[in-house]
Scaffold this motif. Sequence first.
Motif, PDB file in Angstrom:
ATOM      1  N   LEU A   1     -17.369 -14.873 -22.542  1.00 21.00           N
ATOM      2  CA  LEU A   1     -16.894 -15.691 -23.658  1.00 21.00           C
ATOM      3  C   LEU A   1     -16.645 -16.887 -22.614  1.00 21.00           C
ATOM      4  O   LEU A   1     -16.673 -18.111 -22.899  1.00 21.00           O
ATOM      5  N   PHE A   2     -15.807 -16.528 -21.613  1.00 17.38           N
ATOM      6  CA  PHE A   2     -15.110 -17.745 -20.649  1.00 17.38           C
ATOM      7  C   PHE A   2     -16.365 -18.150 -19.909  1.00 17.38           C
ATOM      8  O   PHE A   2     -16.342 -19.527 -19.571  1.00 17.38           O
ATOM      9  N   VAL A   3     -17.345 -17.472 -19.547  1.00 15.71           N
ATOM     10  CA  VAL A   3     -18.443 -18.020 -18.916  1.00 15.71           C
ATOM     11  C   VAL A   3     -19.166 -19.109 -19.819  1.00 15.71           C
ATOM     12  O   VAL A   3     -19.621 -20.353 -19.312  1.00 15.71           O
ATOM     13  N   ALA A   4     -19.484 -18.864 -20.910  1.00 16.93           N
ATOM     14  CA  ALA A   4     -20.071 -19.583 -21.980  1.00 16.93           C
ATOM     15  C   ALA A   4     -19.299 -20.785 -22.222  1.00 16.93           C
ATOM     16  O   ALA A   4     -19.714 -21.855 -22.159  1.00 16.93           O
ATOM     17  N   LEU A   5     -17.969 -20.780 -22.247  1.00 13.22           N
ATOM     18  CA  LEU A   5     -17.269 -21.697 -22.507  1.00 13.22           C
ATOM     19  C   LEU A   5     -17.152 -22.666 -21.388  1.00 13.22           C
ATOM     20  O   LEU A   5     -17.292 -24.008 -21.441  1.00 13.22           O
ATOM     21  N   VAL A   6     -17.038 -22.280 -20.035  1.00 19.56           N
ATOM     22  CA  VAL A   6     -17.338 -23.224 -19.045  1.00 19.56           C
ATOM     23  C   VAL A   6     -18.704 -24.153 -18.970  1.00 19.56           C
ATOM     24  O   VAL A   6     -19.200 -25.098 -18.887  1.00 19.56           O
ATOM     25  N   ILE A   7     -19.705 -23.322 -19.268  1.00 22.08           N
ATOM     26  CA  ILE A   7     -21.133 -23.468 -19.498  1.00 22.08           C
ATOM     27  C   ILE A   7     -21.249 -24.904 -20.299  1.00 22.08           C
ATOM     28  O   ILE A   7     -21.740 -25.883 -20.451  1.00 22.08           O
ATOM     29  N   THR A   8     -20.509 -24.700 -21.837  1.00 24.60           N
ATOM     30  CA  THR A   8     -20.670 -25.725 -22.687  1.00 24.60           C
ATOM     31  C   THR A   8     -19.662 -26.678 -22.400  1.00 24.60           C
ATOM     32  O   THR A   8     -20.140 -28.108 -22.525  1.00 24.60           O
ATOM     33  N   ILE A   9     -18.779 -26.453 -21.533  1.00 26.42           N
ATOM     34  CA  ILE A   9     -17.933 -27.846 -20.985  1.00 26.42           C
ATOM     35  C   ILE A   9     -18.821 -28.626 -20.179  1.00 26.42           C
ATOM     36  O   ILE A   9     -18.659 -29.927 -20.333  1.00 26.42           O
ATOM     37  N   GLY A  10     -19.602 -28.030 -19.272  1.00 25.01           N
ATOM     38  CA  GLY A  10     -20.340 -28.544 -18.286  1.00 25.01           C
ATOM     39  C   GLY A  10     -21.590 -29.309 -19.223  1.00 25.01           C
ATOM     40  O   GLY A  10     -21.833 -30.406 -18.770  1.00 25.01           O
TER      41      GLY A  10
END
Lengths: 291, 247
Positions: free
Chosen positions: A93-102
């Motif tokens: 969930l957190f990995v995906a969150l950082v990816i979408t911010i990027g």
Amino acid sequence: MGDIISLIISGIANGSAYALLALGIVIIFRSTDTVNFAIGDTGTLATFAALSAIAAGVPIAAAFFLAIAVAGVVGIAAERLLIRPLGHGQHLLFVALVITIGLGLVMQAGMGAFWGNTPKPFPPLVPGWIQVAGVAISLNKIAATVFALIAMGFVAWFFGYMPFGIAMRASAEDPLAARMLGLNTGRIASIAWFLGCGLAAIAMFFLAAESSLNPHIAHSPLFRAFAGVFLGGLTSMPGAVIGGFAIGVLDNIAGHYISANYRDTIVFTVIVVVLFVRPAGFLGSIRKERV
Amino acid sequence: MLDMTSAPPALAAEGVTHRYGGVLALDGVSVQIGTGQFVSVLGSNGAGKSTLAMVLAGLLAPSSGTVRAGGHAVASRGHGGPIAGVSLVPEGRRLFGQLSVRENLLLGGFGAGASGRETRRRLDEVLASLPKALRDDPGRAAATLSGGEQQMLAIGRAIMAQPRTLIIDEPSMGLAPVLINQVYEWLSRLHADGVTILLMEQMATHAVRHSDMMVILDRGRVVYAGSPQGDAASAALISGYIGEEAL
């Protein structure tokens, strides 16, 4: 009293874009367990594509649907190329969150490079103004409000009663179990991202006509949409829409009675108090599990 | 390998091997499940029962070997996918805890491609077979059900697909004896209605009583396949659970 009514009416109209964005966020979250921070930028990118189409002579109504399609396709591509390969699990969930911010930041840079960073005028889908309870409101905002309410009703019905909508909720909870039943989890994820990003395109299309279009236009609305999501409940679609409208109203009231400089402070203080009393938001639910 | 019928078997594994990284879970397993049979696959923890269940349901592609359903190859190395007509009740049930009883059941039919009207018809039928607590409150979230209710719901969800073959993994896990009896009674009724049953079990007592064929797995290999009755079956059970040295 007249002031309050007019502030509420114009607040609801202002909150329609937050409500649409919030609904998009919740659809994607409830279907694929991903918080998509790039959703606003995806909508902005699609609105820039619509602006180019309008400049090329495409009628504005057709450009509106083009924006929805572009955002939907970009959403599907983002899910397939960046999110799906991660697999599933709470830590992701957190990995995906950082990816979408990027991804959002990359989109902003790309839009700036291609269309420039200076604000561009954007035509309203429905031009004109009307008086509601003594308040002048643009027909563009009225249209956005109507879209948000229709979308809320449709999505609540779809996810609550239609087998495909229920399958989308099931897929977010346990994709392997969903596949065991023969559900096509890949198609479910694609449709969720298409719907969510398509709603973001509608929101940004209306917002751009209210001010102007620039690559960073989604910043503040996305911030408020997330506030609306948590206020209404991350798991509730009607809650997200109501939360989005509530943020618009709160914003207006805080700006009018206290100070425009403290709008954000007041809005988020109220949210903190609400979440302290109801951690799941107005309509969200705490996961119930027998132990 | 044992062939109990002349018709093509409902399911067959031919030389199936499966590895999880370096760990060998199934080692050249060949087994045939005849149409209409009630077959139990027994073995201690880690014998490979759940892996075999997943492979035979088409949900796990074998590292090597072939799975056939009705005589047709449906899964082989690197290729798999849910097999039409085969439903799996997995170990731990894997219900959608935040969805209601009714929604869990509905997805069983929807996932199998049944129409809306047909799904609703099956829903009424399956709900009528469930314990009263589930029938009376189908809007209740699955996560709030007791272990026995969850197991019955998991079987009901699988039945919604109207499978020709039902694979059920560890149905008695964590259940009180009275609930285990209810689960086996339901499986017997399904078997009597013509559904092929493939049961993966650690607890041999009930499984042996209901089965007409028994397969014993030990560290991923078939060590016995045949009648659940007789001296050879008893010896295989002791060997499979306690070890060769016990004999």
